[in-house]
Motif scaffolding. Structure first.
Motif, PDB file in Angstrom:
ATOM      1  N   GLU A 178       0.487  -0.967   0.196  1.00 16.41           N
ATOM      2  CA  GLU A 178      -0.007   0.225   0.161  1.00 16.41           C
ATOM      3  C   GLU A 178       1.083   1.111  -0.216  1.00 16.41           C
ATOM      4  OE1 GLU A 178      -3.805  -0.412  -0.095  1.00 16.41           O
ATOM      5  OE2 GLU A 178      -3.321  -1.793  -0.460  1.00 16.41           O
ATOM      6  N   ARG A 179       0.764   2.796  -0.591  1.00 16.33           N
ATOM      7  CA  ARG A 179       1.054   3.094  -0.012  1.00 16.33           C
ATOM      8  C   ARG A 179       1.623   3.776   0.626  1.00 16.33           C
ATOM      9  NH1 ARG A 179       4.084   7.395  -0.134  1.00 16.33           N
ATOM     10  NH2 ARG A 179       3.656   9.049  -1.163  1.00 16.33           N
ATOM     11  N   ALA A 180       1.145   3.293   1.473  1.00 19.91           N
ATOM     12  CA  ALA A 180       1.922   4.497   3.409  1.00 19.91           C
ATOM     13  C   ALA A 180       3.248   3.666   3.465  1.00 19.91           C
ATOM     14  CB  ALA A 180       0.808   3.917   4.202  1.00 19.91           C
ATOM     15  N   LYS A 194      -8.182   3.560  -6.371  1.00 23.25           N
ATOM     16  CA  LYS A 194      -7.386   4.283  -5.025  1.00 23.25           C
ATOM     17  C   LYS A 194      -7.764   5.676  -4.204  1.00 23.25           C
ATOM     18  CE  LYS A 194      -4.776   0.769  -4.665  1.00 23.25           C
ATOM     19  NZ  LYS A 194      -4.656  -0.626  -2.717  1.00 23.25           N
ATOM     20  N   GLU A 212      -8.767   6.519  -0.671  1.00 25.96           N
ATOM     21  CA  GLU A 212      -7.313   5.858  -0.195  1.00 25.96           C
ATOM     22  C   GLU A 212      -7.565   7.183   0.655  1.00 25.96           C
ATOM     23  OE1 GLU A 212      -4.963   3.565   0.268  1.00 25.96           O
ATOM     24  OE2 GLU A 212      -5.951   1.296  -0.572  1.00 25.96           O
ATOM     25  N   SER A 269      -8.308   9.759   4.374  1.00 29.17           N
ATOM     26  CA  SER A 269      -7.058  10.280   4.604  1.00 29.17           C
ATOM     27  C   SER A 269      -7.033  11.809   4.919  1.00 29.17           C
ATOM     28  CB  SER A 269      -5.487   9.631   4.642  1.00 29.17           C
ATOM     29  OG  SER A 269      -5.292   9.304   3.203  1.00 29.17           O
ATOM     30  N   GLY A 293      -9.965  -3.841   4.529  1.00 31.57           N
ATOM     31  CA  GLY A 293      -8.621  -3.729   4.325  1.00 31.57           C
ATOM     32  C   GLY A 293      -7.976  -2.045   4.963  1.00 31.57           C
ATOM     33  N   PRO A 294      -7.566  -1.581   3.501  1.00 32.82           N
ATOM     34  CA  PRO A 294      -6.776   0.250   4.227  1.00 32.82           C
ATOM     35  C   PRO A 294      -7.991   1.387   4.317  1.00 32.82           C
ATOM     36  CG  PRO A 294      -5.788  -0.623   2.306  1.00 32.82           C
ATOM     37  CD  PRO A 294      -7.309  -1.794   2.845  1.00 32.82           C
ATOM     38  N   ARG A 295      -8.775   0.708   3.685  1.00 32.44           N
ATOM     39  CA  ARG A 295     -10.618   1.081   3.889  1.00 32.44           C
ATOM     40  C   ARG A 295     -10.908   1.070   5.403  1.00 32.44           C
ATOM     41  NH1 ARG A 295     -14.781   0.403   0.190  1.00 32.44           N
ATOM     42  NH2 ARG A 295     -16.224   2.076   1.032  1.00 32.44           N
ATOM     43  N   GLU A 296     -11.443  -0.359   5.868  1.00 38.71           N
ATOM     44  CA  GLU A 296     -11.239  -0.206   6.973  1.00 38.71           C
ATOM     45  C   GLU A 296     -10.920   0.812   7.951  1.00 38.71           C
ATOM     46  OE1 GLU A 296     -12.709  -3.826  10.040  1.00 38.71           O
ATOM     47  OE2 GLU A 296     -11.103  -4.003   8.161  1.00 38.71           O
ATOM     48  N   ARG A 297      -9.272   0.660   8.082  1.00 38.67           N
ATOM     49  CA  ARG A 297      -8.717   0.909   9.021  1.00 38.67           C
ATOM     50  C   ARG A 297      -8.781   2.803   8.615  1.00 38.67           C
ATOM     51  NH1 ARG A 297      -5.113  -2.296   7.427  1.00 38.67           N
ATOM     52  NH2 ARG A 297      -4.139  -0.933   5.972  1.00 38.67           N
ATOM     53  N   LEU A 298      -9.278   3.530   7.695  1.00 38.89           N
ATOM     54  CA  LEU A 298      -9.338   5.038   7.231  1.00 38.89           C
ATOM     55  C   LEU A 298     -10.546   5.292   7.367  1.00 38.89           C
ATOM     56  CD1 LEU A 298      -7.784   4.999   4.409  1.00 38.89           C
ATOM     57  CD2 LEU A 298      -5.770   6.008   6.288  1.00 38.89           C
TER      58      LEU A 298
END
Length: 338
Positions: free
Chosen positions: A142-144, A215, A218, A222, A280-285
């Motif tokens: 992922e980008r991060a 994407k 994201e 963020s 995934g990343p969306r869930e964390r954001l």
């Protein structure tokens, strides 16, 4: 048996399994993992190689025949089966289950798949492969995590860069890990081992990013305005269809609005994320984004999305100045900056 990608080298130094499965959307990392297995196989005497690719006209009998076919010279054989879609179909699923139950001791098989969606991952053929094979699932970078990944690759060739240099490279290769690999190798050719200056990085690294419209969410969630602007400019330059971009952004705003409204009625976010299948990343954001963005902002953004839609269709819209891409940017920034 599940095996972490970083443990593959150590595993191959000790033993070889008759069946390996590599599942990943990161083509570079999947290729590197397969290359490691191939090298170990060659060193162990697997001198013949059959490569099968599952296309529309593929006959699954070819796989079973390759497994049963004896070498003319009595050599051990490497069989590679590539399933680009990750969807073998009913006949393919049955063939893979049968294959996993009848592995030849004279063959080593590598099966490559893309990252499987949650529904496919529950299929009987996947379970059969996971039980019979060394199953290697390689996650997307992922980008991060991209700057650290670049730093590790530079370190492997005796080089390093400060955070500013790593972020610069990441911005220019986002979504294109193979290009990132090539740019890193180029830095190794251009400069001696040691720490690279920001000027050296800037002069050597090209802008080879490939932006994925899906994407965008994201960057919006963020609140990463710089990344959002860069992605929209990149998508526009690549000729991406604006209706698709608008649909992706509007869907994210609509999802945020549904979550925010439901939370206002007392429903817990965890249950809502499961209901809307957000992971995934969306869930964390999602949690920090929902804390940051008000219900009124989201309602206004949905009205603005309707105005952008009019502009995309060539109709007059009073809300925005400029062309439809400018309006698209203003809409996305309204949520990202909230």
């Amino acid at each position: 048996m599940q095996l972490r990608p970083e443990a593959l080298e150590g595993h191959l130094a000790k033993t070889l399994s008759p069946l390996y499965v590599i599942a990943s959307d990161e083509h570079l990392l999947a290729l590197e993992a397969a290359d490691r297995i191939r090298r170990a196989a060659r060193a162990s005497g697997y001198t013949e190689r059959d490569v099968l690719s599952v296309e529309r006209t593929f006959k699954w009998g070819e796989l079973l025949a390759a497994n049963q076919e004896l070498s003319l010279f009595g050599d051990k054989k490497l069989i590679e089966l590539r399933i680009p879609t990750g969807k073998p179909g009913k006949d393919g699923g049955a063939a893979l289950q049968a294959y996993a139950k009848d592995l030849s001791p004279d063959n080593l098989t590598i099966i490559t798949l893309p990252k499987l969606d949650w529904q496919t991952a529950k299929a009987a053929w996947v379970t059969a492969l996971q039980q019979a094979a060394v199953y290697i699932e390689i996650p997307t970078v992922e980008r991060a995590a991209l700057p650290n990944w670049i730093g590790q690759r530079l370190a492997s060739q005796g080089q390093s860069a400060d955070r500013q240099g790593l972020d610069f490279i990441a911005d220019r290769v986002e979504g294109n890990l193979l290009a990132a690999h090539q740019e890193i190798l180029k830095l190794g050719l251009l400069h001696e081992p040691g720490k690279l200056s920001v000027e050296q990085v800037h002069a050597a690294v090209l802008n080879v990013a490939r932006y994925d419209v899906f994407k965008l969410s994201e960057a919006i969630l963020s609140g990463d305005v710089a990344r959002l602007v860069r992605m929209l400019e990149g998508l526009r330059g690549e000729g991406e269809a604006l209706p698709l971009v608008l649909w992706a952004v509007a869907e994210e705003i609509r999802t945020l609005l549904k979550l925010k409204s439901s939370m206002a009625q007392g429903r817990p976010l965890g249950a809502l994320l499961k209901e809307y299948r957000i992971w995934g990343p969306r869930e964390r954001l999602m949690d920090p984004a929902l804390r940051r963005i008000s219900l009124a902002t989201l309602e206004g953004a949905m009205r603005d999305a309707a105005q952008v839609d009019k502009m995309v269709k060539g109709l007059r819209a009073k809300t925005f100045a400029g062309d439809a891409w400018d309006a698209m940017l203003q809409l996305a920034l309204k949520v990202a900056r909230a």
